[in-house]
Design an enzyme around this catalytic site. Structure first.
Site, PDB file in Angstrom:
ATOM      1  CE1 TYR A 138      -3.710   2.464   0.409  1.00 32.14           C
ATOM      2  CE2 TYR A 138      -2.516   3.292   2.321  1.00 32.14           C
ATOM      3  CZ  TYR A 138      -3.529   3.428   1.392  1.00 32.14           C
ATOM      4  OH  TYR A 138      -4.361   4.526   1.450  1.00 32.14           O
ATOM      5  CG  ASP A 233       5.683   3.730   1.126  1.00 31.22           C
ATOM      6  OD1 ASP A 233       5.926   4.383   2.172  1.00 31.22           O
ATOM      7  OD2 ASP A 233       4.546   3.619   0.650  1.00 31.22           O
ATOM      8  CE  LYS A 261       0.447   4.787   8.273  1.00 32.71           C
ATOM      9  NZ  LYS A 261       0.496   4.043   7.050  1.00 32.71           N
TER      10      LYS A 261
END
Ligand SMILES: *Cc1c(COP(=O)(O)O)cnc(C)c1O
Length: 419
Positions: A138, A233, A261
């Site tokens: 994702y 990522d 995050k």
């Protein structure tokens, strides 16, 4: 009317991000009022041990005193200026000086934005259009990344999102994770056309899936041979697997890295960084445009920098969370044995999960063999008994520095009674 019914009147699906709706586990969402250390509390005052940790940012536990106080102090100077600040320089310097893969860094407001911008930069730098990603990874919800993506799409059984233009999708090639052969083939088929390969160096949005031995090295080599940029990522793994993220952990240097995050400590922050000559292609230095009204927001930077400094200056935190994670997941394996359940437990660092299948899991196809109905029952039991885990089989459990042995032992009892 209960709060969820009311939410549904005004918000699509009642939530601002799909996985929160608890749809895949057939329940109504809990609504959170507050959180502290390893605990989260719903609006009815029920306490849960929290293993979502806001999907990763709260690596120190919720409501960390130093971060809270720094943020309150920063608020006294106003919330945003839309202008350059010293704080932005401080956090950029701090990251660049401490992460080998990053010479320069640009702040944005989410992981989605970080990835979207890094992809544009890779295309601008290489002059090529096609990109390679991997099934079940994702990378946020920008158009070109919504092809066979993990996380909420996997949960809801959506291979691709509607609304993505065919012309946009045709330049995204999605391949099986952990499969070098298929990557070699794609490089052959699209010779000279691949701008970048992007992946989660540890996949944590299809459950937790580890890279096979040498997989990342082989990726690095293939990208070099094909003049293709390698993008890690690290929105989840950054500042988690180690301070320098997966690239430091595995000793592989990507060309670009994306963050989110943890870098915002709970504030909406993302960032992308990497090699100087690539980063200097971004406006105003170069022709690749990218901007943001609230980028580098002083409150968000204060939260992020305070958290990063705590992580850097207290190296034992990584040892603590990794040891606690090992203790928990090894004990989960023992529980499964005692119960004669041959489920698969994957973990690395402070990330892990139980797949409700006996498959060994190295990719999306294997992960999908999990019994999501059994997971739903398990989730419901856990929630009732006061443990908050992801309302989906295809997400990670996050261990924070607030998860003490006592809390983990209590969790293990509840897991034993919930499986
Ligand atoms: C969460 C996540 C994103 C998207 O970040 P948002 O802040 O939700 O936009 C991108 N990549 C990975 C690996 C993620 O886990």
């Amino acid at each position: 009317m209960n709060i969820f019914e009311k939410a549904n009147l005004y918000i699509p699906g009642g939530v601002n991000s799909p996985v929160r709706a608890f749809k895949s586990v057939g329940l109504e969402p809990i609504f959170i009022e507050k959180a502290d250390s390893a605990y989260i509390y719903d609006i009815n005052g029920k306490e849960y041990i929290d293993y979502i940790c806001s999907w990763g940012p709260m690596i120190l536990g919720h409501n960390n005193k130093s971060i809270r106080e720094a943020v309150i102090k920063a608020c006294e100077n106003g919330l945003s200026y839309g202008a350059a600040t010293k704080l932005e320089v401080d956090i950029a310097e701090f990251i660049c000086e401490n992460v080998e893969a990053v010479d320069k860094i640009r702040m944005v407001n989410s992981g989605t934005e970080a990835v979207m911008s890094a992809i544009r930069l890779a295309r601008g730098y290489t002059g090529k259009d096609k990109i390679i990603k991997f099934d079940g990874c994702y990378h946020g919800h920008s158009d070109s990344m919504l092809i066979k993506a993990g996380s909420g799409l996997m949960t809801d059984g959506m291979p691709d999102s509607s609304g993505v233009a065919k012309n946009c999708a045709k330049d995204t090639i999605s391949l099986p994770y952990n499969d070098i052969k298929s990557l070699e083939k794609a490089f052959d088929t699209y010779k000279g056309e691949i701008a970048c390969v992007i992946l989660e160096p540890v996949a944590a949005n299809m459950g937790v899936v580890l890279p096979k031995e040498d997989y990342l090295q082989s990726l690095r080599k293939l990208c070099d041979e094909n003049n293709t940029l390698l993008i890690f990522d690290e929105v989840i793994t950054g500042f988690r697997l180690s301070f320098g993220g997966a690239s430091e952990y595995f000793g592989i240097k990507p060309d670009l890295v994306t963050y989110g995050k943890i870098i915002g400590a709970g504030m909406p922050v993302g960032a992308y960084g990497g090699k100087k000559e690539i980063m200097d292609m971004i406006a105003p230095n170069g022709p690749v445009y990218q901007a943001g009204t609230l980028s580098g927001n002083p409150i968000a930077m204060t939260a992020g920098l305070t958290q990063l400094k705590i992580l850097k200056e207290n190296k034992e935190i990584y040892e603590n969370i990794n040891n606690m994670s090992k203790y928990m997941f090894e004990n989960i394996k023992e529980i499964l044995k005692r119960k004669n359940l041959d489920y698969t437990v994957n973990y690395i660092g402070s990330l892990g999960n139980i797949f409700f299948t006996n498959e060994t899991i190295y990719n999306y196809e294997q992960a999908k063999k999990s019994d999501v109905n059994k997971y739903s029952i398990y989730f419901k039991n856990m929630l009732e008994k006061g443990v908050y885990i992801a309302p989906s089989q295809f997400e990670a459990m996050f261990i924070s520095n607030a998860h003490s042995k006592e809390i983990v032992d209590k969790t293990l009892d509840i897991i034993e009674n919930s499986l």
